[in-house]
Scaffold this motif. Structure first.
Motif, short mmCIF file in Angstrom:
data_model
loop_
_atom_site.label_atom_id
_atom_site.label_comp_id
_atom_site.label_asym_id
_atom_site.label_seq_id
_atom_site.Cartn_x
_atom_site.Cartn_y
_atom_site.Cartn_z
N VAL A 38 0.85 -1.19 0.00
CA VAL A 38 0.00 0.00 0.00
C VAL A 38 0.89 1.24 0.00
O VAL A 38 0.99 1.93 -0.99
N ALA A 39 1.53 1.51 1.14
CA ALA A 39 2.38 2.70 1.23
C ALA A 39 3.81 2.37 1.61
O ALA A 39 4.64 3.25 1.69
N GLY A 40 4.13 1.12 1.88
CA GLY A 40 5.48 0.72 2.24
C GLY A 40 5.78 0.78 3.72
O GLY A 40 6.93 0.63 4.12
N VAL A 41 4.76 1.00 4.56
CA VAL A 41 4.98 1.12 6.00
C VAL A 41 5.41 -0.21 6.60
O VAL A 41 6.42 -0.28 7.30
N CYS A 42 4.68 -1.26 6.34
CA CYS A 42 5.02 -2.59 6.90
C CYS A 42 6.37 -3.07 6.37
O CYS A 42 7.16 -3.64 7.11
N GLY A 43 6.63 -2.83 5.10
CA GLY A 43 7.92 -3.20 4.52
C GLY A 43 9.06 -2.43 5.15
O GLY A 43 10.14 -2.98 5.40
N GLY A 44 8.85 -1.15 5.43
CA GLY A 44 9.87 -0.34 6.08
C GLY A 44 10.13 -0.77 7.51
O GLY A 44 11.28 -0.81 7.96
N ILE A 45 9.07 -1.11 8.23
CA ILE A 45 9.23 -1.61 9.60
C ILE A 45 9.98 -2.94 9.58
O ILE A 45 10.85 -3.18 10.42
N ALA A 46 9.66 -3.79 8.62
CA ALA A 46 10.35 -5.08 8.51
C ALA A 46 11.83 -4.89 8.20
O ALA A 46 12.68 -5.57 8.78
N GLU A 47 12.17 -3.96 7.31
CA GLU A 47 13.58 -3.69 7.02
C GLU A 47 14.29 -3.13 8.24
O GLU A 47 15.43 -3.49 8.51
N TYR A 48 13.63 -2.28 8.99
CA TYR A 48 14.22 -1.69 10.19
C TYR A 48 14.51 -2.74 11.25
O TYR A 48 15.56 -2.74 11.88
N LEU A 49 13.57 -3.68 11.43
CA LEU A 49 13.73 -4.73 12.44
C LEU A 49 14.55 -5.91 11.94
O LEU A 49 14.99 -6.74 12.73
N GLY A 50 14.73 -6.01 10.62
CA GLY A 50 15.44 -7.15 10.06
C GLY A 50 14.59 -8.40 9.99
O GLY A 50 15.12 -9.50 9.99
N ASP A 52 11.11 -10.58 8.23
CA ASP A 52 10.41 -10.77 6.97
C ASP A 52 9.15 -9.90 6.98
O ASP A 52 8.44 -9.83 7.99
N SER A 53 8.86 -9.26 5.87
CA SER A 53 7.71 -8.35 5.82
C SER A 53 6.38 -9.09 5.97
O SER A 53 5.40 -8.51 6.44
N THR A 54 6.34 -10.36 5.60
CA THR A 54 5.11 -11.13 5.76
C THR A 54 4.74 -11.25 7.24
O THR A 54 3.56 -11.17 7.60
N ILE A 55 5.72 -11.43 8.10
CA ILE A 55 5.45 -11.53 9.54
C ILE A 55 4.88 -10.21 10.05
O ILE A 55 3.90 -10.20 10.82
N ILE A 56 5.45 -9.09 9.63
CA ILE A 56 4.96 -7.78 10.05
C ILE A 56 3.52 -7.58 9.57
O ILE A 56 2.67 -7.07 10.31
N ARG A 57 3.24 -7.98 8.34
CA ARG A 57 1.87 -7.81 7.80
C ARG A 57 0.87 -8.69 8.54
O ARG A 57 -0.26 -8.26 8.79
N ILE A 58 1.25 -9.91 8.90
CA ILE A 58 0.35 -10.79 9.66
C ILE A 58 0.09 -10.19 11.04
O ILE A 58 -1.06 -10.15 11.51
N ILE A 59 1.14 -9.70 11.70
CA ILE A 59 0.96 -9.06 13.01
C ILE A 59 0.05 -7.84 12.88
O ILE A 59 -0.83 -7.62 13.71
N PHE A 60 0.25 -7.06 11.82
CA PHE A 60 -0.58 -5.88 11.60
C PHE A 60 -2.04 -6.27 11.42
O PHE A 60 -2.94 -5.65 11.99
#
Length: 84
Positions: A38-50, A52-60
């Motif tokens: 959508v806007a790259g927020v979850c992907g950016g948080i995933a990159e910051y934490l190191g 996988d972005s899929t985990i961040i999106r599932i948590i979200f």
């Protein structure tokens, strides 16, 4: 009283350069340009934490349903204030 530990002693010599290089680099929270849906927020948080972005999106998504949608508002606020 502050305790300090020399990390270089705890890491094998062959991997010290790679590991210590990553520690000394400051991490910056930014929107992702390569991993966005959508806007790259979850992907950016995933990159910051190191992570996988899929985990961040599932948590979200879990937080969206458990917080009755207030996470959607937080997502759009983060999309506005996080640098590109």
């Amino acid at each position: 009283m502050k305790h300090t530990v020399n990390i270089a002693v705890l890491i094998p010599e062959r991997s010290q350069k790679l590991f210590l290089k990553d520690i000394n680099m400051p991490a910056k929270l930014r929107k992702s340009h390569t991993d966005k849906m959508v806007a790259g927020v979850c992907g950016g948080i995933a990159e910051y934490l190191g992570w996988d972005s899929t985990i961040i999106r599932i948590i979200f998504l879990i937080l969206v349903f458990s917080s009755v949608g207030s996470m959607v508002l937080l997502y759009f606020i983060l999309a506005l204030i996080m640098p590109d």
